[in-house]
Design a protein around this motif. Structure first.
Motif, PDB file in Angstrom:
ATOM      1  N   GLN A  74       0.839  -1.202   0.000  1.00  0.00           N
ATOM      2  CA  GLN A  74       0.000   0.000   0.000  1.00  0.00           C
ATOM      3  C   GLN A  74       0.877   1.257   0.000  1.00  0.00           C
ATOM      4  O   GLN A  74       0.566   2.238  -0.680  1.00  0.00           O
ATOM      5  CB  GLN A  74      -0.913  -0.011   1.229  1.00  0.00           C
ATOM      6  CG  GLN A  74      -1.862   1.158   1.309  1.00  0.00           C
ATOM      7  CD  GLN A  74      -2.719   1.115   2.576  1.00  0.00           C
ATOM      8  OE1 GLN A  74      -2.705   0.144   3.329  1.00  0.00           O
ATOM      9  NE2 GLN A  74      -3.458   2.176   2.809  1.00  0.00           N
ATOM     10  N   GLY A  75       1.970   1.229   0.739  1.00  0.00           N
ATOM     11  CA  GLY A  75       2.884   2.373   0.785  1.00  0.00           C
ATOM     12  C   GLY A  75       3.564   2.606  -0.553  1.00  0.00           C
ATOM     13  O   GLY A  75       3.719   3.740  -1.006  1.00  0.00           O
ATOM     14  N   ARG A  76       3.977   1.520  -1.195  1.00  0.00           N
ATOM     15  CA  ARG A  76       4.615   1.648  -2.518  1.00  0.00           C
ATOM     16  C   ARG A  76       3.626   2.202  -3.543  1.00  0.00           C
ATOM     17  O   ARG A  76       3.972   3.039  -4.361  1.00  0.00           O
ATOM     18  CB  ARG A  76       5.175   0.310  -2.981  1.00  0.00           C
ATOM     19  CG  ARG A  76       6.395  -0.100  -2.189  1.00  0.00           C
ATOM     20  CD  ARG A  76       7.074  -1.347  -2.744  1.00  0.00           C
ATOM     21  NE  ARG A  76       8.150  -1.742  -1.857  1.00  0.00           N
ATOM     22  CZ  ARG A  76       9.354  -1.185  -1.827  1.00  0.00           C
ATOM     23  NH1 ARG A  76       9.637  -0.209  -2.650  1.00  0.00           N
ATOM     24  NH2 ARG A  76      10.271  -1.610  -0.975  1.00  0.00           N
ATOM     25  N   ALA A  77       2.394   1.732  -3.471  1.00  0.00           N
ATOM     26  CA  ALA A  77       1.359   2.224  -4.397  1.00  0.00           C
ATOM     27  C   ALA A  77       1.066   3.702  -4.143  1.00  0.00           C
ATOM     28  O   ALA A  77       0.942   4.491  -5.097  1.00  0.00           O
ATOM     29  CB  ALA A  77       0.085   1.398  -4.255  1.00  0.00           C
ATOM     30  N   TYR A  82       1.742   9.356  -5.674  1.00  0.00           N
ATOM     31  CA  TYR A  82       2.247  10.681  -5.298  1.00  0.00           C
ATOM     32  C   TYR A  82       3.233  11.200  -6.352  1.00  0.00           C
ATOM     33  O   TYR A  82       3.150  12.341  -6.784  1.00  0.00           O
ATOM     34  CB  TYR A  82       2.933  10.604  -3.930  1.00  0.00           C
ATOM     35  CG  TYR A  82       3.448  11.924  -3.446  1.00  0.00           C
ATOM     36  CD1 TYR A  82       2.644  12.785  -2.717  1.00  0.00           C
ATOM     37  CD2 TYR A  82       4.750  12.322  -3.726  1.00  0.00           C
ATOM     38  CE1 TYR A  82       3.107  14.011  -2.275  1.00  0.00           C
ATOM     39  CE2 TYR A  82       5.224  13.545  -3.287  1.00  0.00           C
ATOM     40  CZ  TYR A  82       4.409  14.384  -2.563  1.00  0.00           C
ATOM     41  OH  TYR A  82       4.871  15.596  -2.130  1.00  0.00           O
ATOM     42  N   VAL A  83       4.160  10.342  -6.765  1.00  0.00           N
ATOM     43  CA  VAL A  83       5.148  10.721  -7.778  1.00  0.00           C
ATOM     44  C   VAL A  83       4.449  11.079  -9.092  1.00  0.00           C
ATOM     45  O   VAL A  83       4.783  12.079  -9.731  1.00  0.00           O
ATOM     46  CB  VAL A  83       6.190   9.597  -7.990  1.00  0.00           C
ATOM     47  CG1 VAL A  83       7.056   9.861  -9.209  1.00  0.00           C
ATOM     48  CG2 VAL A  83       7.056   9.446  -6.742  1.00  0.00           C
ATOM     49  N   ALA A  84       3.458  10.284  -9.484  1.00  0.00           N
ATOM     50  CA  ALA A  84       2.723  10.567 -10.724  1.00  0.00           C
ATOM     51  C   ALA A  84       2.014  11.920 -10.639  1.00  0.00           C
ATOM     52  O   ALA A  84       2.014  12.689 -11.615  1.00  0.00           O
ATOM     53  CB  ALA A  84       1.717   9.455 -11.003  1.00  0.00           C
ATOM     54  N   PRO A  96      14.036   9.567 -16.042  1.00  0.00           N
ATOM     55  CA  PRO A  96      13.915   9.110 -17.432  1.00  0.00           C
ATOM     56  C   PRO A  96      12.855   8.026 -17.597  1.00  0.00           C
ATOM     57  O   PRO A  96      12.625   7.237 -16.679  1.00  0.00           O
ATOM     58  CB  PRO A  96      15.308   8.550 -17.740  1.00  0.00           C
ATOM     59  CG  PRO A  96      16.220   9.204 -16.754  1.00  0.00           C
ATOM     60  CD  PRO A  96      15.394   9.431 -15.527  1.00  0.00           C
ATOM     61  N   ALA A  97      12.215   8.013 -18.738  1.00  0.00           N
ATOM     62  CA  ALA A  97      11.188   7.013 -19.035  1.00  0.00           C
ATOM     63  C   ALA A  97      11.791   5.618 -18.988  1.00  0.00           C
ATOM     64  O   ALA A  97      12.964   5.422 -19.273  1.00  0.00           O
ATOM     65  CB  ALA A  97      10.585   7.282 -20.409  1.00  0.00           C
ATOM     66  N   GLY A  98      10.978   4.656 -18.610  1.00  0.00           N
ATOM     67  CA  GLY A  98      11.421   3.271 -18.595  1.00  0.00           C
ATOM     68  C   GLY A  98      12.007   2.818 -17.269  1.00  0.00           C
ATOM     69  O   GLY A  98      12.391   1.671 -17.129  1.00  0.00           O
ATOM     70  N   MET A  99      12.096   3.707 -16.307  1.00  0.00           N
ATOM     71  CA  MET A  99      12.634   3.316 -14.997  1.00  0.00           C
ATOM     72  C   MET A  99      11.539   2.644 -14.177  1.00  0.00           C
ATOM     73  O   MET A  99      10.379   3.027 -14.245  1.00  0.00           O
ATOM     74  CB  MET A  99      13.134   4.534 -14.230  1.00  0.00           C
ATOM     75  CG  MET A  99      14.406   5.108 -14.746  1.00  0.00           C
ATOM     76  SD  MET A  99      14.948   6.400 -13.622  1.00  0.00           S
ATOM     77  CE  MET A  99      16.690   6.134 -13.673  1.00  0.00           C
ATOM     78  N   ASN A 100      11.942   1.657 -13.380  1.00  0.00           N
ATOM     79  CA  ASN A 100      10.971   1.051 -12.473  1.00  0.00           C
ATOM     80  C   ASN A 100      10.838   1.922 -11.227  1.00  0.00           C
ATOM     81  O   ASN A 100      11.553   2.911 -11.070  1.00  0.00           O
ATOM     82  CB  ASN A 100      11.364  -0.394 -12.133  1.00  0.00           C
ATOM     83  CG  ASN A 100      12.663  -0.480 -11.353  1.00  0.00           C
ATOM     84  OD1 ASN A 100      12.985   0.385 -10.535  1.00  0.00           O
ATOM     85  ND2 ASN A 100      13.420  -1.536 -11.594  1.00  0.00           N
ATOM     86  N   ALA A 101       9.932   1.563 -10.328  1.00  0.00           N
ATOM     87  CA  ALA A 101       9.653   2.394  -9.142  1.00  0.00           C
ATOM     88  C   ALA A 101      10.886   2.571  -8.266  1.00  0.00           C
ATOM     89  O   ALA A 101      11.136   3.654  -7.745  1.00  0.00           O
ATOM     90  CB  ALA A 101       8.516   1.783  -8.335  1.00  0.00           C
ATOM     91  N   GLY A 102      11.676   1.527  -8.105  1.00  0.00           N
ATOM     92  CA  GLY A 102      12.882   1.622  -7.280  1.00  0.00           C
ATOM     93  C   GLY A 102      13.903   2.583  -7.865  1.00  0.00           C
ATOM     94  O   GLY A 102      14.496   3.396  -7.152  1.00  0.00           O
ATOM     95  N   GLN A 103      14.126   2.510  -9.185  1.00  0.00           N
ATOM     96  CA  GLN A 103      15.077   3.412  -9.837  1.00  0.00           C
ATOM     97  C   GLN A 103      14.580   4.854  -9.772  1.00  0.00           C
ATOM     98  O   GLN A 103      15.366   5.772  -9.539  1.00  0.00           O
ATOM     99  CB  GLN A 103      15.279   2.996 -11.299  1.00  0.00           C
ATOM    100  CG  GLN A 103      15.986   1.670 -11.449  1.00  0.00           C
ATOM    101  CD  GLN A 103      15.898   1.137 -12.875  1.00  0.00           C
ATOM    102  OE1 GLN A 103      14.878   1.282 -13.536  1.00  0.00           O
ATOM    103  NE2 GLN A 103      16.966   0.508 -13.322  1.00  0.00           N
ATOM    104  N   THR A 104      13.282   5.051  -9.950  1.00  0.00           N
ATOM    105  CA  THR A 104      12.702   6.390  -9.840  1.00  0.00           C
ATOM    106  C   THR A 104      12.891   6.917  -8.430  1.00  0.00           C
ATOM    107  O   THR A 104      13.236   8.081  -8.228  1.00  0.00           O
ATOM    108  CB  THR A 104      11.205   6.366 -10.207  1.00  0.00           C
ATOM    109  OG1 THR A 104      11.074   5.879 -11.545  1.00  0.00           O
ATOM    110  CG2 THR A 104      10.585   7.743 -10.102  1.00  0.00           C
ATOM    111  N   ALA A 105      12.681   6.061  -7.432  1.00  0.00           N
ATOM    112  CA  ALA A 105      12.845   6.476  -6.039  1.00  0.00           C
ATOM    113  C   ALA A 105      14.276   6.911  -5.759  1.00  0.00           C
ATOM    114  O   ALA A 105      14.504   7.895  -5.060  1.00  0.00           O
ATOM    115  CB  ALA A 105      12.449   5.336  -5.103  1.00  0.00           C
TER     116      ALA A 105
END
Length: 120
Positions: A74-77, A82-84, A96-105
């Protein structure tokens, strides 16, 4: 657009962005990375846990007590939402596009640390 009032607090946002990049993190690592005190971190992680966004696990390593933190599903979602919402406000992706949630974080956490250094 949902900025998530639980995550929007600056310290909680930093905690969540750091935890999003890891499976689990030691309390002292999070405290040192964010350069905040025990009581402040404890207060904010308790709020995240009460919202269902974080899990706090206590245990021992040898005879020393330890506390570990991690984000729940739930926290990750909530963090991804929030990021979106922030990206929509800014009008462009923060990573950059194509990053997963961890890389974006990881990108966001680095940006927050730079911001903190600039505006101290």
């Amino acid at each position: 657009m949902n900025l998530g009032p639980v995550i929007h607090t600056p310290v909680r946002l930093q905690v969540v962005s750091l935890l999003a990049a890891a499976t689990e993190a030691d309390f002292s690592f999070v405290r040192g990375s964010l350069e905040i005190g025990d009581s402040l971190l404890s207060e904010h992680t308790s709020a995240l846990e009460n919202a269902g966004y974080a899990h706090i696990r206590k245990g021992h390593v040898g005879k020393r007590p330890r506390t570990w933190l991690n984000l729940t599903g739930q926290g990750r979602a909530a963090f991804a939402e929030y990021v979106a919402a922030r990206q929509q406000i800014v009008g462009q992706p923060l990573a950059p596009a194509g990053m997963n949630a961890g890389q974006t974080a990881v990108c966001l956490h680095a940006a927050f640390r730079r911001y903190r250094r600039l505006y101290r």
